[in-house]
Design a protein around this motif. Structure first.
Motif, mmCIF file in Angstrom:
data_model
loop_
_atom_site.group_PDB
_atom_site.id
_atom_site.type_symbol
_atom_site.label_atom_id
_atom_site.label_comp_id
_atom_site.label_asym_id
_atom_site.label_seq_id
_atom_site.Cartn_x
_atom_site.Cartn_y
_atom_site.Cartn_z
ATOM 1 N N LYS B 49 13.152 -7.633 -2.939
ATOM 2 C CA LYS B 49 13.048 -7.552 -1.486
ATOM 3 C C LYS B 49 14.375 -7.100 -0.870
ATOM 4 O O LYS B 49 14.384 -6.443 0.164
ATOM 5 C CB LYS B 49 12.638 -8.904 -0.903
ATOM 6 N N TYR B 52 14.632 -3.414 -1.299
ATOM 7 C CA TYR B 52 13.689 -2.719 -0.425
ATOM 8 C C TYR B 52 13.959 -2.997 1.062
ATOM 9 O O TYR B 52 13.253 -2.510 1.930
ATOM 10 C CB TYR B 52 12.262 -3.142 -0.783
ATOM 11 N N LEU B 54 13.795 -5.823 2.796
ATOM 12 C CA LEU B 54 13.070 -6.891 3.487
ATOM 13 C C LEU B 54 13.961 -8.107 3.722
ATOM 14 O O LEU B 54 13.694 -8.924 4.576
ATOM 15 C CB LEU B 54 11.833 -7.305 2.698
ATOM 16 N N GLU B 73 16.289 -2.635 6.880
ATOM 17 C CA GLU B 73 14.838 -2.795 6.952
ATOM 18 C C GLU B 73 14.187 -1.802 5.983
ATOM 19 O O GLU B 73 14.825 -0.832 5.565
ATOM 20 C CB GLU B 73 14.343 -2.581 8.387
ATOM 21 N N PRO B 74 12.914 -2.037 5.646
ATOM 22 C CA PRO B 74 12.255 -1.189 4.643
ATOM 23 C C PRO B 74 12.302 0.298 4.975
ATOM 24 O O PRO B 74 12.435 1.120 4.069
ATOM 25 C CB PRO B 74 10.820 -1.703 4.639
ATOM 26 N N ARG B 78 13.282 3.280 2.487
ATOM 27 C CA ARG B 78 12.389 4.394 2.185
ATOM 28 C C ARG B 78 13.098 5.718 2.431
ATOM 29 O O ARG B 78 12.961 6.662 1.666
ATOM 30 C CB ARG B 78 11.113 4.305 3.029
ATOM 31 N N PHE B 86 3.434 -2.910 -4.233
ATOM 32 C CA PHE B 86 3.400 -4.362 -4.160
ATOM 33 C C PHE B 86 2.298 -4.931 -5.043
ATOM 34 O O PHE B 86 1.298 -4.277 -5.327
ATOM 35 C CB PHE B 86 3.149 -4.815 -2.726
ATOM 36 N N SER B 90 -0.303 -5.561 0.664
ATOM 37 C CA SER B 90 0.245 -4.453 1.412
ATOM 38 C C SER B 90 -0.797 -3.401 1.706
ATOM 39 O O SER B 90 -0.459 -2.315 2.114
ATOM 40 C CB SER B 90 1.447 -3.855 0.722
ATOM 41 N N GLY B 104 2.535 3.475 5.274
ATOM 42 C CA GLY B 104 3.675 3.246 4.399
ATOM 43 C C GLY B 104 4.646 4.404 4.357
ATOM 44 O O GLY B 104 5.553 4.424 3.553
ATOM 45 N N MET B 105 4.444 5.412 5.238
ATOM 46 C CA MET B 105 5.332 6.575 5.210
ATOM 47 C C MET B 105 6.203 6.617 6.451
ATOM 48 O O MET B 105 5.820 6.125 7.499
ATOM 49 C CB MET B 105 4.499 7.859 5.120
ATOM 50 N N GLU B 106 7.353 7.250 6.299
ATOM 51 C CA GLU B 106 8.271 7.330 7.430
ATOM 52 C C GLU B 106 7.784 8.297 8.499
ATOM 53 O O GLU B 106 7.647 7.954 9.657
ATOM 54 C CB GLU B 106 9.661 7.754 6.938
#
Lengths: 307, 507
Positions: B49, B52, B54, B73-74, B78, B86, B90, B104-106
């Motif tokens: 975490k 990543y 978190l 932050e995640p 990314r 995960f 998720s 889950g994408m930027e």
């Protein structure tokens, strides 16, 4: 245009006006519930909106200021709910019910000196050309600005929820809070904003009752509109456009009742006022029987980012 | 040697009362599959975490391609090229595949373009996906594909995988490993978290082993024996369960033509299941979760009632009986979900003991609870099953997973059931507790009970069961003697095909 002895040119505008408060409150609550929060304080936020809107409009003689302040007041009241449930982890059902009690009591207290006064009302806004169409014109295109605004809000909310990334994130947070958190979305912050939007819309809806539908202030004048709004969100299975349909079906029940009486169909008013709740129960049973998965998965579940 | 991709220096992280990570340092090279090994609670998740974004470490630092790296932050992680698959939590059941991936994408492209991209990328990696399907309707393997494709679309440098094989069939594991090796060839690094030693030895280049929040060692898994790695993980050696020779007696429970329509929208209905279990026999039910296991347990425990004749317990038709009536007759069950199904989270252990115990000594004929006797019973469970809890009044939720599982199993076994049904007895439980639980199941069987063990863990079933069947999509295969099956056979069974092994089938 007369159907079964009821003049639709008079009925439809009356229905729209009487449905607008419920529509505004319900579309706000739909967003709150989409984010996974159940705020049962809609009635309380509506009546605070009603009394604050009325006081401001009477004192300034400008109704729009009343509406604006009502929205702010509703949002402020919802912040209490947001802080208690999102930061202090209080139970959402109990807190929401408490909010309704507080709203009803507080509005009675501050509204006392304003009883029996008439408020300034909104002027009708006739849409050029469209309002000149016979029959359709007076039915749909000569209302005050808030009626149009409420429909616009539904359209914008539907667009945001279904077509934008913002809406996707909102749905994700309401659907599975742990997953949304794991992907790095700020669950509490998003819910806080949703709750405030819900409060503002409820406040606006409340003000529409005291400034347009009735144009005066009496204690407890929302008379259960907040509860109808809550029922409508379920009836609409959390879909914005269905909220609009539901509001126009049930929001105008009292108007319909008067018209029915006038033509001699004597359905007791109690049966009609029960109908939104009865239909909601039928919809809920339908959802669990036929398993259509529409309720936000994390609805009313507390979230703490400790895991 | 390849260049270093990610370097961890002295990472520490504490929570109130616990040191989750203490002074952990290691390096991951590019193009390397790096295993992070450890028991539950060893600190693997906390560490990951922090990588990543978190959580943030209390002290220590990380370097990504020799630049300081401390994601707040995640989304920062990314952007730096770190992606994570995960183990749970998720995916969003009510959203479709494309929406899940977009979340889950930027900077996701428009949903239509994204859908197209998903189809091409997933096909090229041999993991086909339909972007329009609702995730709630996908199998566990397909759900994992969604997560992997979500990561791959961002073209990561480091892919973190948290226990990726725990929900997969053997065939799906093979596909996953092919994908991982292909990614490695493309120069991507993979941080692979697991406690399954065999698969780590098969696929990982290097392993870092954690215990109690500290790094206790590292090794090249291919050159180290599973036993040695296991001892590093656990810190002591523990005995594997011993099976005494048992002889099978009369038929205790018989299930015929069991069909159950699942009430859950995402559940699996059972179709025409037939089998029987004899005195002293342990029947293992394999299969990937979501193939009807919960419905199966519910039908046996009495949560779902059927017509009387579908279930026969010692010549008595019991299909229509409620759970308590079945318990009185000696049929007891322990469901998969410990908290919320097997035990009430906010209630004390004593109260939880009462939940499945209704004998005369505990509740008298007036319905008054005898708290003295129920406490005695609870303390027996706690002492005989080694449940570590400060007091008997602690809530079920305050116990660790392994301890609560020992409590739940102990509660049922101490009532000496004639037939005991258990779903996932050792899921998420550390190795020592798992060995203990398996041993108690074996002991119960040798005391003339019949046991049905539902599990996704094939090694576990091979270790303790006598006979074996597979649940696939609500259908149950025939029952086979376990000694005659290879793991390939089991893989075929899980894929839904029947084996041509008539001579071994139980009659």
């Amino acid at each position: 245009m007369v159907v079964f002895g009821i003049d639709l040119v008079l009925l439809i505008p009356a229905l729209m006006i009487s449905a607008t408060p419920v529509l505004l409150a319900a579309i706000g609550e739909a967003i709150v519930e989409k984010s996974g929060v159940l705020n049962l304080g809609v009635e309380g936020m509506m009546i605070i909106g009603a009394v604050i809107g009325f006081i401001i409009a009477v004192n300034t003689q400008i109704p729009i200021y009343g509406f604006l302040c009502a929205a702010i007041a509703g949002a402020l009241l919802s912040i209490i709910f947001a802080v208690l449930t999102q930061f202090m982890m209080s139970n959402q059902v109990a807190t929401g019910l408490g909010l309704t009690m507080v709203g009803l009591g507080l509005s009675a207290l501050i509204g006392k000196p304003y009883e029996g006064i008439k408020s300034p009302t909104l002027t009708k806004f006739e849409i050029p050309f469209l309002s000149d169409i016979p029959i359709l014109g007076p039915m749909f295109f000569s209302h005050d600005a808030i009626v149009y605004l409420s429909i616009l809000v539904v359209a914008v909310v539907a667009l945001i929820v279904n077509k934008t990334r913002w809406g996707l994130v909102l749905r994700a947070v309401g659907e599975n809070q742990e997953a949304a958190h794991a992907l790095g979305y700020k669950v509490v912050r998003i819910r806080f904003i949703a709750i405030m939007f819900g409060g503002a819309m409820a406040g606006l809806g409340g003000a529409y009752i005291s400034l347009a539908r009735v144009p005066q202030w009496t204690e407890g004048m929302t008379a259960g509109a907040g509860w109808i709004a809550l029922a409508l969100v379920v009836f609409a299975s959390w879909k914005p456009w269905r909220v609009l349909i539901g509001a126009y079906l049930f929001g105008g029940i009292t108007v319909l009742q008067l018209n029915l009486q006038a033509i001699g169909v004597a359905i007791p008013v109690e049966i009609l006022s029960m109908s939104p709740y009865l239909v909601t129960i039928v919809v809920l049973v339908g959802i669990s029987l036929f398993g259509h998965h529409t309720a936000p998965g994390s609805l009313a579940r507390p979230f703490h980012a400790s895991q | 040697m390849a260049e270093v991709l990610l370097q961890l220096n002295g990472i520490s992280k504490s929570f109130p009362g616990v040191k989750a990570n203490e002074n952990i340092s290691f390096e991951i090279n590019s193009g390397e599959i790096h295993a992070l090994l450890g028991e539950n609670g060893a600190g693997k998740s906390t560490l990951v975490k922090m990588i990543y974004g978190l959580m943030q470490p209390d002290s220590g630092n990380m370097k990504l391609v020799s630049e300081n790296f401390r994601p707040s932050e995640p989304s920062k992680a990314r952007q730096s090229g770190i992606a994570m698959v995960f183990q749970h939590f998720s995916l969003f059941d009510a959203l479709n595949v494309a929406e899940n991936i977009a979340l889950g994408m930027e900077n996701p492209p428009k949903i239509n373009d994204l859908s197209q991209k998903i189809e091409t990328v997933s096909k090229s990696y041999g993991l086909p996906l339909d972007p329009k399907r609702l995730v709630g309707q996908l199998s566990a393997g397909e759900r994992q594909r969604v997560e992997i494709i979500r990561c791959l679309l961002q073209n990561p440098k480091l892919l973190i995988m948290d226990e990726p094989t725990s929900v997969l069939t053997p065939n799906e594991v093979t596909t996953l490993f092919e994908t991982l090796l292909r990614l490695k060839k493309e120069g991507k690094s993979i941080l692979y978290i697991s406690h399954k030693l065999e698969e780590i030895r098969e696929i990982c280049d290097f392993a870092t082993i954690l215990r109690n929040g500290e790094k206790v060692g590292s090794c090249t898994p291919k050159n180290t024996s599973a036993k040695k790695i296991g001892e590093m993980m656990v810190g002591k050696s523990f005995s594997s369960p011993s099976r005494k020779n048992r002889t099978f007696g009369e038929e205790l429970i018989k299930v015929s033509n069991l069909s159950v329509h699942s009430k859950d929208f995402f559940g699996t209905s059972l179709s025409n299941i037939n089998f029987s279990v004899r005195v002293g026999e342990i029947l293992g039910i394999g299969g990937v979760a979501g193939n009807g296991q919960d419905e199966f347990l519910g039908a046996l425990s009495g949560e779902t009632k059927t017509s009387p004749k579908t279930i026969t317990l010692l010549d008595r038709h019991i299909g229509h009986l409620r759970p308590n009536q079945r318990r009185e007759l000696g049929l007891r069950a322990a469901p998969e979900e410990r908290l919320g199904h097997a035990a009430a989270p906010a209630m004390s252990l004593v109260e939880n003991t009462l939940m499945t115990s209704h004998s005369k000594d505990v509740i008298d004929k007036w319905g008054i609870i005898n708290f003295k006797n129920i406490s005695t019973k609870t303390s027996r469970i706690v002492s005989e099953f080694d449940v570590r809890t400060p007091t008997l009044d602690n809530t079920a939720a305050s116990l660790s997973g392994g301890n609560l599982q020992k409590f739940v199993i102990g509660r049922e076994i101490l009532e000496k059931p004639k037939v005991f049904v258990v779903n996932q007895p050792t899921w998420g439980v550390d190795a020592a507790a798992a060995a203990f639980i398996r041993q108690s199941i074996l002991n119960l069987a040798s005391q003339k009970s019949a046991v049905i063990v539902i599990s996704q863990d094939l090694d576990e079933l091979f270790e303790i069961c006598d006979t074996f069947a597979v649940l696939t999509n609500g259908y149950m295969s025939r029952i086979y003697e376990l000694g005659h099956l290879s793991s390939e056979d089991v893989g075929l069974l899980m894929g839904g095909s029947d084996l041509d092994l008539d001579s071994h089938a139980q009659t």
